[in-house]
Design an enzyme around this catalytic site. Sequence first.
Site, PDB file in Angstrom:
ATOM      1  CG  HIS A 140     -16.700-124.857  22.015  1.00  0.00           C
ATOM      2  ND1 HIS A 140     -16.822-124.032  20.920  1.00  0.00           N
ATOM      3  CD2 HIS A 140     -17.955-125.045  22.478  1.00  0.00           C
ATOM      4  CE1 HIS A 140     -18.082-123.733  20.729  1.00  0.00           C
ATOM      5  NE2 HIS A 140     -18.802-124.328  21.667  1.00  0.00           N
TER       6      HIS A 140
ATOM      7  NE  ARG B 204     -18.057-117.766  21.027  1.00  0.00           N
ATOM      8  CZ  ARG B 204     -18.528-118.970  20.715  1.00  0.00           C
ATOM      9  NH1 ARG B 204     -17.882-119.723  19.830  1.00  0.00           N
ATOM     10  NH2 ARG B 204     -19.642-119.433  21.262  1.00  0.00           N
TER      11      ARG B 204
ATOM     12  CE  LYS C 221     -24.409-119.127  44.448  1.00  0.00           C
ATOM     13  NZ  LYS C 221     -25.839-119.482  44.309  1.00  0.00           N
TER      14      LYS C 221
ATOM     15  CE1 TYR D 159     -24.737-116.734  41.862  1.00  0.00           C
ATOM     16  CE2 TYR D 159     -24.322-118.383  40.170  1.00  0.00           C
ATOM     17  CZ  TYR D 159     -25.176-117.783  41.073  1.00  0.00           C
ATOM     18  OH  TYR D 159     -26.461-118.239  41.202  1.00  0.00           O
TER      19      TYR D 159
ATOM     20  CD  GLU E 108     -31.808-126.553  43.142  1.00  0.00           C
ATOM     21  OE1 GLU E 108     -31.350-126.229  44.247  1.00  0.00           O
ATOM     22  OE2 GLU E 108     -31.096-126.710  42.128  1.00  0.00           O
TER      23      GLU E 108
ATOM     24  CG  LEU F 187     -26.202-124.377  44.922  1.00  0.00           C
ATOM     25  CD1 LEU F 187     -24.855-124.725  44.314  1.00  0.00           C
ATOM     26  CD2 LEU F 187     -26.497-122.891  44.776  1.00  0.00           C
TER      27      LEU F 187
END
Length: 285
Positions: A100, A98, A145, A31, A177, A201
């Site tokens: 993996h 579903r 991210k 995202y 961070e 990040l």
Amino acid sequence: MYILVNGEYKKRDEVAIDLEDRGHQFGDGVYEVIRVYDGAFFAMKEHMERFIRSAEEIKIDLPYTIGELTGQLEELLRLNKTEDGGIYMQVTRGAAARKHLFPGKDTRPELTAYPIPCSKPAKEQEVGISLSLLEDVRWLRCDIKSLNLLGNVLAKQEAHDRGAYEALLHRSGMITEGSSSNFYGVKNGSVFTHPANNLILNGVTRMKVEELCRQNGIEFLEERLSTEGLVSLDEAFITSTTSEVIPVIKVDEGKIGEGIPGPVTRKLQKLFDELIAKETKVVEK
């Protein structure tokens, strides 16, 4: 509100996400949050490049170029008449039974984007904030991210429960961070922050602050800080897309410097505000 869904613009009540979407089941996606000031995107290029990189790192093949995505987000901004706020954008690997293992090539990635409220944290920027020190128990690819934010969420909540604004994470005594921000210490006029490797990040605001430091004669050093070294800092601050530049005046019960926002932080706040005005002013509304 209009939502961007795979290149189409739909009203909020027209949008549905499949129960078997891999973002829902596995957090299998990435995202971005892009800030909007005065009807214009800020640092769009850096956000888009990071979004593409994150998708590539988890092997999602985006069906759009940066130019196409940028155009779609600009139209989303126009439709929603967003003047000040942000755009949240994510892509998942798509909907599939579903398992993996990755689904087949016929599974389409699901890309959505929509406006979110964002406002300048003026009070925090003026008086400063406190952080709470917590162990960094997240995975080792924090440079992506990812939608997998449970470690960040738990740290943020724990810091809140302790009365702090944000968590300050560390691995074996070395600061990485915040739960949703980058952290910096200032000593003798130089800015220190964790190297932009897999453990943090590389924030877009971090990139901009680094540029501002180098352009304005402020030494910017990518060097790890220890938790023990916090007491020797003259100043500290955090940055993020929504926080911009916020002074840190306390970590748990320990005061940073004089316990007030320092001159280097104040200078970077001013320079960052000027950069926002400069970059968004040139955009036609």
